[in-house]
Scaffold this motif. Structure first.
Motif, mmCIF file in Angstrom:
data_model
loop_
_atom_site.group_PDB
_atom_site.id
_atom_site.type_symbol
_atom_site.label_atom_id
_atom_site.label_comp_id
_atom_site.label_asym_id
_atom_site.label_seq_id
_atom_site.Cartn_x
_atom_site.Cartn_y
_atom_site.Cartn_z
ATOM 1 N N ASP A 1 -2.459 -2.006 -0.079
ATOM 2 C CA ASP A 1 -1.566 -3.089 -0.469
ATOM 3 C C ASP A 1 -0.105 -2.647 -0.449
ATOM 4 O OD1 ASP A 1 -3.708 -4.829 -0.808
ATOM 5 O OD2 ASP A 1 -3.964 -4.286 -2.907
ATOM 6 N N LEU A 2 0.120 -1.355 -0.420
ATOM 7 C CA LEU A 2 1.488 -0.838 -0.326
ATOM 8 C C LEU A 2 2.061 -0.967 1.081
ATOM 9 C CD1 LEU A 2 1.175 2.437 -2.422
ATOM 10 C CD2 LEU A 2 2.263 0.289 -3.099
ATOM 11 N N SER A 3 1.208 -1.243 2.047
ATOM 12 C CA SER A 3 1.693 -1.286 3.431
ATOM 13 C C SER A 3 2.827 -2.290 3.597
ATOM 14 C CB SER A 3 0.557 -1.580 4.406
ATOM 15 O OG SER A 3 0.051 -2.884 4.210
ATOM 16 N N VAL A 4 2.741 -3.438 2.950
ATOM 17 C CA VAL A 4 3.807 -4.434 3.087
ATOM 18 C C VAL A 4 5.119 -3.891 2.524
ATOM 19 C CG1 VAL A 4 3.326 -5.668 0.931
ATOM 20 C CG2 VAL A 4 4.405 -6.869 2.833
ATOM 21 N N GLN A 5 5.041 -3.069 1.499
ATOM 22 C CA GLN A 5 6.248 -2.486 0.923
ATOM 23 C C GLN A 5 6.877 -1.468 1.873
ATOM 24 O OE1 GLN A 5 7.479 -3.639 -1.981
ATOM 25 N NE2 GLN A 5 5.753 -5.046 -1.946
ATOM 26 N N LEU A 6 6.051 -0.731 2.579
ATOM 27 C CA LEU A 6 6.549 0.299 3.489
ATOM 28 C C LEU A 6 6.882 -0.245 4.872
ATOM 29 C CD1 LEU A 6 4.008 3.119 2.619
ATOM 30 C CD2 LEU A 6 6.388 2.958 1.862
ATOM 31 N N PHE A 7 6.040 -1.116 5.386
ATOM 32 C CA PHE A 7 6.155 -1.562 6.767
ATOM 33 C C PHE A 7 7.160 -2.684 6.978
ATOM 34 C CE2 PHE A 7 1.504 -0.116 7.637
ATOM 35 C CZ PHE A 7 1.906 1.201 7.545
#
Length: 103
Positions: A28-34
């Protein structure tokens, strides 16, 4: 961010194999990083992020094989959890200016 990119395929495997529905995962952190251009450019340039994303996508499609019925099985963790996740993450990354030209 680099560790996340390196662990991305392993995290995907975890949700594909999970018997638990819903809930939060590290993915779920991918949206924060990507969605942060400077982070994405560094991950693409220094940590082969595009390779990890597309390699993961290919790997899971190969796992599904040629049976079109696998897309009808609501219990198939790869179809329900993994493929949409990878597709969204690829879209996030490719929306960053300059990244698509690196393909």
């Amino acid at each position: 961010a680099a560790a996340f990119a390196r662990l991305y395929p392993t995290l995907l495997r975890g949700i594909a194999d999970s018997t638990t529905e819903g809930g939060s995962t590290l993915l779920d952190l991918s949206v924060q990083l990507f969605t942060v251009p400077t982070v994405v450019h560094r991950l693409v340039r220094d940590h082969s992020l595009l390779g990890a994303l597309f390699s993961s996508l290919r790997s899971f499609f190969e796992e599904l094989g040629d049976d079109p019925q696998c897309f009808e099985d609501e219990r198939n963790g790869v179809v329900i959890n993994v493929l949409p996740r990878i597709a969204h993450d690829i879209l996030y990354v490719l929306r960053i200016p300059g990244v698509a030209s690196l393909l």
